[in-house]
Motif scaffolding. Sequence first.
Motif, short mmCIF file in Angstrom:
data_model
loop_
_atom_site.label_atom_id
_atom_site.label_comp_id
_atom_site.label_asym_id
_atom_site.label_seq_id
_atom_site.Cartn_x
_atom_site.Cartn_y
_atom_site.Cartn_z
N GLY A 40 12.49 20.11 -4.48
CA GLY A 40 11.94 21.44 -4.24
C GLY A 40 11.67 22.17 -5.55
N PRO A 41 10.90 23.26 -5.51
CA PRO A 41 10.63 24.04 -6.73
C PRO A 41 11.88 24.78 -7.19
N SER A 42 11.99 24.94 -8.50
CA SER A 42 13.14 25.63 -9.10
C SER A 42 12.65 26.64 -10.12
N PRO A 43 13.47 27.67 -10.42
CA PRO A 43 13.11 28.61 -11.49
C PRO A 43 13.16 27.90 -12.84
N ILE A 44 12.07 27.96 -13.59
CA ILE A 44 12.02 27.37 -14.93
C ILE A 44 11.28 28.34 -15.85
N GLY A 64 -10.92 18.94 3.07
CA GLY A 64 -11.84 19.99 2.66
C GLY A 64 -11.28 21.03 1.71
N LYS A 65 -9.99 20.92 1.36
CA LYS A 65 -9.42 21.87 0.41
C LYS A 65 -8.43 21.13 -0.49
N PRO A 66 -8.19 21.64 -1.69
CA PRO A 66 -7.29 20.94 -2.61
C PRO A 66 -5.83 21.12 -2.23
N LEU A 67 -5.01 20.27 -2.80
CA LEU A 67 -3.56 20.38 -2.64
C LEU A 67 -3.11 21.73 -3.18
N ASP A 68 -2.33 22.47 -2.38
CA ASP A 68 -1.83 23.76 -2.81
C ASP A 68 -0.31 23.74 -2.90
N ALA A 69 0.26 24.86 -3.35
CA ALA A 69 1.70 24.93 -3.59
C ALA A 69 2.50 24.73 -2.30
N ARG A 70 2.01 25.26 -1.20
CA ARG A 70 2.74 25.14 0.07
C ARG A 70 2.77 23.68 0.53
N ARG A 71 1.60 23.01 0.47
CA ARG A 71 1.55 21.60 0.89
C ARG A 71 2.38 20.74 -0.05
N LEU A 72 2.33 21.01 -1.35
CA LEU A 72 3.12 20.25 -2.31
C LEU A 72 4.60 20.39 -2.02
N SER A 73 5.05 21.60 -1.74
CA SER A 73 6.46 21.83 -1.43
C SER A 73 6.87 21.10 -0.16
N ARG A 74 6.01 21.12 0.85
CA ARG A 74 6.32 20.46 2.11
C ARG A 74 6.42 18.94 1.94
N GLU A 75 5.47 18.36 1.19
CA GLU A 75 5.47 16.91 1.01
C GLU A 75 6.68 16.45 0.21
N LEU A 76 7.00 17.17 -0.87
CA LEU A 76 8.12 16.77 -1.71
C LEU A 76 9.46 17.09 -1.06
N ALA A 127 0.85 -1.20 0.00
CA ALA A 127 0.00 0.00 0.00
C ALA A 127 0.88 1.25 0.00
N PRO A 128 0.64 2.19 -0.91
CA PRO A 128 1.47 3.40 -0.95
C PRO A 128 1.17 4.31 0.22
N THR A 129 2.18 5.04 0.65
CA THR A 129 1.97 6.08 1.64
C THR A 129 1.48 7.33 0.92
N PHE A 130 1.14 8.35 1.69
CA PHE A 130 0.70 9.62 1.10
C PHE A 130 1.77 10.16 0.15
N GLY A 131 3.03 10.13 0.62
CA GLY A 131 4.11 10.68 -0.18
C GLY A 131 4.40 9.88 -1.43
N THR A 132 4.44 8.54 -1.32
CA THR A 132 4.75 7.74 -2.50
C THR A 132 3.60 7.76 -3.50
N ARG A 133 2.36 7.92 -3.02
CA ARG A 133 1.24 8.08 -3.95
C ARG A 133 1.39 9.37 -4.75
N LEU A 134 1.82 10.44 -4.08
CA LEU A 134 2.05 11.71 -4.76
C LEU A 134 3.15 11.57 -5.80
N LEU A 135 4.25 10.94 -5.43
CA LEU A 135 5.35 10.74 -6.37
C LEU A 135 4.91 9.91 -7.57
N ALA A 136 4.12 8.86 -7.31
CA ALA A 136 3.68 7.99 -8.40
C ALA A 136 2.76 8.73 -9.37
N ASP A 137 1.84 9.52 -8.84
CA ASP A 137 0.94 10.28 -9.72
C ASP A 137 1.73 11.32 -10.52
#
Length: 405
Positions: A295-299, A277-289, A234-244
Motif C-alpha cells: 500500500g502507499p506510505s508517507p514518504i 480507455g483511460k490510464p492507470l490511476d492512483a486508485r486502481r494502482l492501490s487496489r491492484e497492489l 504468461a504473467p497475470t495483470f498483477g504480476t505484470r504490474l509488479l514486474a514493470d
Amino acid sequence: MTLWAAHTHAAGCFYVTPRLVLDSAEPGSGKTRVLELLNLLCRNPEMTISASTAALFRLINEKPHTILFDEVDAIFNPKASGNYEDLRALLNSGYKRGATVARCVGDAKAMTVQRFPVFSPVALAGLAGNMPPTITTRAVTIHMRRRAPGETVEPFREKFAERIAAPIREHLAAWVADVAQDLADAEPKMPAGVVDRPAEVWEALLAVADAAGGQWPDTGRGACEYFVLSTASAPTFGTRLLADMRTLYAGRDRMPTVELLDALTALEEAPWADLGGKPLDARRLSRELGRYGVGPSPIRDADGRPTKGYTTYPTTGNVGLTDAWDRYLPAMSGYSGYSGYSAGQDGNRSESPSVTSVTPQDHVTDVAVTPLTAVTGLSRQVTDVTAVTDYSGHARPRAGEGAAA
C-alpha cells in the motif's frame, strides 16, 4: 503427447490426471488433427465440441472416458454469451481423483442427492488467449503453428490410421494393465526446480516414462524441464504490474505515486496507458497492489516535500514491494531479495525481530534486466515448442495437418 495418451489407460492409478491444452494463434494449425490422433489411441475417447456440463458428468459416471474437447475458445471467450462456470469448475475439479459433483435426481416426492464422479483425462483445443488460468495451471500447454511453405506431411486418412492405431491401442492397454501396480506405487523423481503444482501435473507422465524404460525416462524429464523451467509462464495483470515496477525501481527504495504512474504509463509496450480507455490511476494502482499486501506510505519526494508513494521496504500496514517481488516474480540475475528494514527510517518502517536491518541503498535490483515484453492476445497462455528437438539430436517429426505438436 505419447506419455499423455498412455496415461489415459492408467488414469485410475494416479491421484491427478493432467489436462492437455492445444492452442494456436490462428485456425488451421493442426489442433483438431491432434485430437483425432488421440481419439485413436486413448482409453474410451469421447470427442466433442459443445457438450453440456450435465452431459459430461453423466458420461464420466457411466464409465471412464477420455474427453477430447475441441473449439473451447468459443466457450471460454469472455465475449461469448452464456455462463460456463459450471463447466470450468468440472474441468478443474475433475483433475483430481475422487472429485464429484452433487445433483438432485428423481421426482419431487422421491428426490435424492446423487454424487457424480468427474475424475477424467481431458484434452482441450482452441485459439490462444481465452483459456482460463485455473485450467492452464493444471495442464501441459502445447502451442501449435500453421505449416510453413515447404513443410510437408503425409495426408491423414482416418480409415487407414485406424488400422494402424488399433493394435497399438490394444498393446498399450495390455501393457498398462501389467504395470498398473507399479504406476500406482510410483514416486517419480522430478527434475531440479519442478515443485508444487507443476510436479503434480507431471507425476503421472513421468511415472509412465519410468515404467516404459529405455529412452523414455530421459525424454520425459527433458520435456518436463522444457515446459516447466525453460518456458516463461504468461504473467497475470498483477504480476505484470509488479514486474514493470521492479524494473522502474532499479536502485531506488521508494517512489512517489505521481512519479510512478507517469513512469508506468510511459512504458511503450505496457498496457498501463490504456486500461479500458483511460490510464492507470492512483486508485486502481492501490487496489491492484493491495492484493499483495502493498500500500502507499508517507514518504518525501526528491525535494524533501512530504507526499504519498510506494516503498520497497515494509511500513505500517504495508509489507513492501520487495516482499511481493520475492513471492510472486521469478528471481532476477544479481538479485536475491531481502526481508525488510528496521524501524526508525523514513516511511514509518515497521520493526520485527525476524527482520534484518539493512540500508535501503545497499540493496538494489539489477538495472541490466530487460523489461517484460508485451503480452498480447496471441501470446497469452501459450508454449512454443516448434524449435525443440528430441534427445537424439534430430528434429521432432511434424504431425497433424501441418503443425508441430
